[in-house]
Write an enzyme that holds these catalytic residues in place. Structure first.
Site: not given
Length: 332
Positions: A243, A292, A304
């Site tokens: 991430c 995240h 993402h």
């Protein structure tokens, strides 16, 4: 649909509340359940003293932070209650708070009347910490610019440096290099530059707006080119991303360095109530606090690196993300 909108709005409002105050660490009591930039600074100070051992600073005052505070209080021989108030700040020797918990505004006022010189030894930027950063913060405060006092180069320091750079008429990038230190030693102060700040504010605002638009476009283009890249724990290249590795790569390709971890990125960003293209959206997933994040593309979409999807585009209205949304931030 109304329920979804309310959830996102509420989460966003919770995210921005801590940023309403620009007070330095030590100006408010911190306790379990709080989420605030001051908690990040507290965790860093406790880590320096060997009491906060979690692998990253989250900004969330949970059980781990409470245990670290109690451990410190016990070692300092003060009341052990897990709450960080005047007595604990005094024992921590946090700048801006004396041992009896009173604000050192009088000493700051005295300092501002006799600004000392500051020696340039290395370029200082977001994420750095230590005595050099604290000296920079003290020098900025002496000249009337609020930049924090924790020795951690975070959002407050970036804002203070940018504010000073505008006043000094030099490049505004939030990074303290030779030019910024030179201006600090030339005696630039907020009071003496009020006129300059006012006259240059409109042009600076226009320039910042144009720069932000260009950055957002660049981020979107770079990120979309990577759609389909597989997820890889610890990955930081197009062969595989995690991430934060994905975010770091996309920003670096557009000339911006950001911290390696999501919590670090969260701390380095300035909160925004309504995200715009190029802003970051944060989520609480596998652990407390931001864990995240993605780049906002508009209309609720964000891009993402998901563990099961790789680089992909998702939407804030999706139930999984909606329930875990913390809010949005902007890298200045």
């Amino acid at each position: 649909m109304k329920k979804v909108v309310l959830s996102v709005t509420l989460a966003g409002s919770l995210f921005i509340l801590p940023s309403i105050s620009e007070a330095a660490l030590g100006d408010q009591t911190l306790r379990e359940g709080m989420r605030h930039n001051d908690v990040v600074e507290l965790q860093e100070v406790l880590r320096d003293k060997g009491h906060f051992t979690f692998h990253t600073s989250t900004g969330f005052f949970g059980e781990i932070t409470r245990s670290a505070v109690r451990d410190f209080q016990r070692s300092a021989g003060i009341q052990v209650d897990g709450i960080v108030g005047p007595q604990t700040f005094g024992a921590l020797e946090v700048s801006g708070t004396s041992s009896n918990g009173s604000s050192s505004s009088s000493s700051s006022s005295t300092a501002s009347n006799s600004s000392s010189s500051v020696t340039f030894e290395t370029t200082l930027r977001n994420g750095m910490r230590g005595s050099h950063v604290r000296a920079l913060q003290d020098a900025l405060r002496d000249r009337g610019f609020s930049a924090g006092s924790s020795g951690i180069y975070g959002p407050k320091t970036i804002a203070g440096v940018r504010d000073f750079q505008r006043a000094a008429g030099i490049g505004v990038d939030g990074i303290a290099g030779p030019q910024t230190f030179g201006a600090l030693n030339n005696g630039v102060s907020r009071e003496s530059n009020e006129t300059n700040i006012s006259s240059s504010s409109s042009s600076s605002s226009s320039s910042d707006s144009s720069s932000s638009t260009n950055l957002a476009s660049g981020l979107e283009s770079t990120a979309k080119d990577l759609i389909g890249t597989p997820y890889s724990w610890g990955g930081t290249s197009p062969s595989g991303f995690d991430c934060s590795g994905f975010l770091g790569y996309v920003f670096s390709q557009n000339g911006v360095d950001i911290p390696r971890t999501v919590s670090g990125i969260h701390s380095a960003s300035s909160s925004v109530s309504s995200p715009q293209k190029g802003d970051l959206v944060f989520f609480e997933t596998y652990t407390s606090g931001p864990s995240h994040a993605g780049i906002y593309l508009g209309n609720g979409d964000f891009i993402h690196a998901g563990t099961s999807t790789g680089v992909t585009i998702s939407n804030l209205s999706q139930s999984y993300w909606n329930q875990r949304y913390l809010g949005a931030g902007r890298i200045n």
